[in-house]
Design a protein around this motif. Structure first.
Motif, PDB file in Angstrom:
ATOM      1  N   HIS A   6       1.033  -1.138  -0.109  1.00  0.00           N
ATOM      2  CA  HIS A   6       0.089  -0.052  -0.068  1.00  0.00           C
ATOM      3  C   HIS A   6       0.685   1.111  -0.014  1.00  0.00           C
ATOM      4  O   HIS A   6       1.901   1.086   0.784  1.00  0.00           O
ATOM      5  CB  HIS A   6      -0.944   0.126   1.131  1.00  0.00           C
ATOM      6  N   PRO A   8       0.141   4.996   0.676  1.00  0.00           N
ATOM      7  CA  PRO A   8      -0.534   6.377   0.917  1.00  0.00           C
ATOM      8  C   PRO A   8       0.088   7.826   0.385  1.00  0.00           C
ATOM      9  O   PRO A   8       1.230   7.951   0.718  1.00  0.00           O
ATOM     10  CB  PRO A   8      -0.549   6.191   2.395  1.00  0.00           C
ATOM     11  N   THR A  36      -1.154  -0.915  -4.395  1.00  0.00           N
ATOM     12  CA  THR A  36      -2.247   0.087  -4.344  1.00  0.00           C
ATOM     13  C   THR A  36      -1.865   1.338  -3.807  1.00  0.00           C
ATOM     14  O   THR A  36      -1.410   1.327  -2.843  1.00  0.00           O
ATOM     15  CB  THR A  36      -3.537  -0.578  -3.630  1.00  0.00           C
ATOM     16  N   SER A  38      -3.239   4.853  -2.674  1.00  0.00           N
ATOM     17  CA  SER A  38      -4.334   5.531  -2.068  1.00  0.00           C
ATOM     18  C   SER A  38      -4.055   7.113  -2.200  1.00  0.00           C
ATOM     19  O   SER A  38      -3.267   7.753  -1.325  1.00  0.00           O
ATOM     20  CB  SER A  38      -4.665   5.251  -0.481  1.00  0.00           C
ATOM     21  N   GLN A  93      -6.555   4.296  -5.892  1.00  0.00           N
ATOM     22  CA  GLN A  93      -7.828   4.546  -5.308  1.00  0.00           C
ATOM     23  C   GLN A  93      -7.880   6.032  -4.820  1.00  0.00           C
ATOM     24  O   GLN A  93      -6.875   6.625  -4.116  1.00  0.00           O
ATOM     25  CB  GLN A  93      -8.048   3.780  -3.977  1.00  0.00           C
ATOM     26  N   THR A  94      -8.595   6.845  -5.342  1.00  0.00           N
ATOM     27  CA  THR A  94      -8.806   8.389  -5.002  1.00  0.00           C
ATOM     28  C   THR A  94      -9.936   8.482  -4.091  1.00  0.00           C
ATOM     29  O   THR A  94     -11.158   8.264  -4.330  1.00  0.00           O
ATOM     30  CB  THR A  94      -8.983   9.212  -6.426  1.00  0.00           C
ATOM     31  N   PHE A  95      -9.771   9.321  -2.960  1.00  0.00           N
ATOM     32  CA  PHE A  95     -10.671   9.728  -1.914  1.00  0.00           C
ATOM     33  C   PHE A  95     -10.735  11.006  -1.670  1.00  0.00           C
ATOM     34  O   PHE A  95      -9.846  11.816  -1.788  1.00  0.00           O
ATOM     35  CB  PHE A  95     -10.404   8.878  -0.617  1.00  0.00           C
ATOM     36  N   LEU A 106      -6.503   7.112   6.115  1.00  0.00           N
ATOM     37  CA  LEU A 106      -5.623   6.175   5.743  1.00  0.00           C
ATOM     38  C   LEU A 106      -5.246   5.203   6.338  1.00  0.00           C
ATOM     39  O   LEU A 106      -4.713   4.288   6.135  1.00  0.00           O
ATOM     40  CB  LEU A 106      -4.372   7.310   5.369  1.00  0.00           C
ATOM     41  N   ILE A 109      -7.547   2.552   5.904  1.00  0.00           N
ATOM     42  CA  ILE A 109      -7.383   1.738   4.353  1.00  0.00           C
ATOM     43  C   ILE A 109      -6.089   0.934   4.760  1.00  0.00           C
ATOM     44  O   ILE A 109      -5.928  -0.169   4.085  1.00  0.00           O
ATOM     45  CB  ILE A 109      -7.025   2.825   3.295  1.00  0.00           C
TER      46      ILE A 109
END
Length: 273
Positions: A6, A8, A36, A38, A93-95, A106, A109
């Protein structure tokens, strides 16, 4: 089971660097992992609180949101570009979240992945501390402007503690693929439990790994500096360490060695609490 890493990424008040994107992609490639990313964009910036003497808060808020959005687009494009060149699977992934809620978002996630990859910079430090103490997952930290290489030699900052045991569990993927493991102890710290250290070294050897035990002296240096100096002198590609600290009223307090390590990172470090 394919590892799931991940990344972030923040977009305000400063954006995450392209260096950490490149390092994350390279690390995923070397470890045959998916990545991934974020990308957190701000929904409600705190410009009014930081500049109470400015009347045009709405204009500043609009500018902050635009900067966040543009930074998010640039970072997303960089992830796609680097991942395509490295031939790894990357998901973006866009938040959107209000600025005060970004760390909590974060952290939540990050709990779904094997580890998170973070750049140890001044900008990332508040988020880094939240991830370290609240995600329950290990972090791989990179110094700014570091170039990730294949992880062949792993150094372990041995102190026999529970936080280190947690970090070693999270580092299993790197230990299994390493050509050499080095256990480093600093002699002018608390009395060393040599039996526990040697027991762990034998467990690793019984698993088929090449293990070396090194005892180093700090010689007046901070312990974090001495550990990294020893690891780098032995050509380690990754240092594994436990992280100390506690949370009181949601204010994170780091132990001295941990804070010194994070503030003056010289090599990639896997930490967990």
């Amino acid at each position: 089971m394919k590892p799931q890493f991940h990344l972030p990424l923040i977009t305000y008040p400063s954006a995450s660097s392209l260096s950490v994107v490149q390092n994350a992609v390279d690390l995923a490639r070397h470890q045959k992992a998916d990545l991934t990313a974020s990308v957190l964009q701000i929904k409600t910036p705190l410009v009014g609180q930081s500049s109470p003497w400015v009347d045009d808060v709405e204009r500043l808020s609009s500018q902050a949101k635009r900067f966040s959005r543009d930074s998010g687009v640039a970072l997303s494009e960089a992830v796609c570009d680097y991942a395509n060149k490295a031939d790894i699977r990357a998901v973006i992934q866009t938040f959107e979240a209000s600025e005060p809620l970004i760390p909590d978002t974060l952290v939540e996630i990050s709990r779904a992945y094997d580890l998170s990859i973070v750049e140890a910079s001044e900008t990332m430090m508040p988020l880094l501390e939240n991830l370290l103490f609240e995600s329950g997952r290990p972090l791989v930290l990179f110094p700014a402007n570091h170039v990730c290489s294949r992880i062949d030699t792993v150094a372990i900052a041995w102190d026999g503690s529970a936080p280190l045991s947690t970090a070693l569990t999270g580092a299993r993927l790197f230990l299994e693929s390493a050509s050499k493991i080095i256990l480093i102890s600093i002699t002018n710290e608390a009395p060393m439990n040599e039996k526990a250290r040697d027991r762990y070294a034998n467990v690793l050897r019984n698993s088929g790994l090449d293990v070396e035990v090194v005892v180093a002296r700090a010689n007046g240096e901070e312990v974090a500096v001495a550990i990294q100096s020893a690891a780098r002198a032995l050509h380690a590609d990754l240092l594994v360490a436990g992280a100390y600290g506690h949370s009181k009223m949601r204010e994170l307090v780091l132990g001295g060695v941990t804070r010194s390590l994070l503030a003056d990172l010289e090599m990639p470090v896997l930490v967990a609490h």
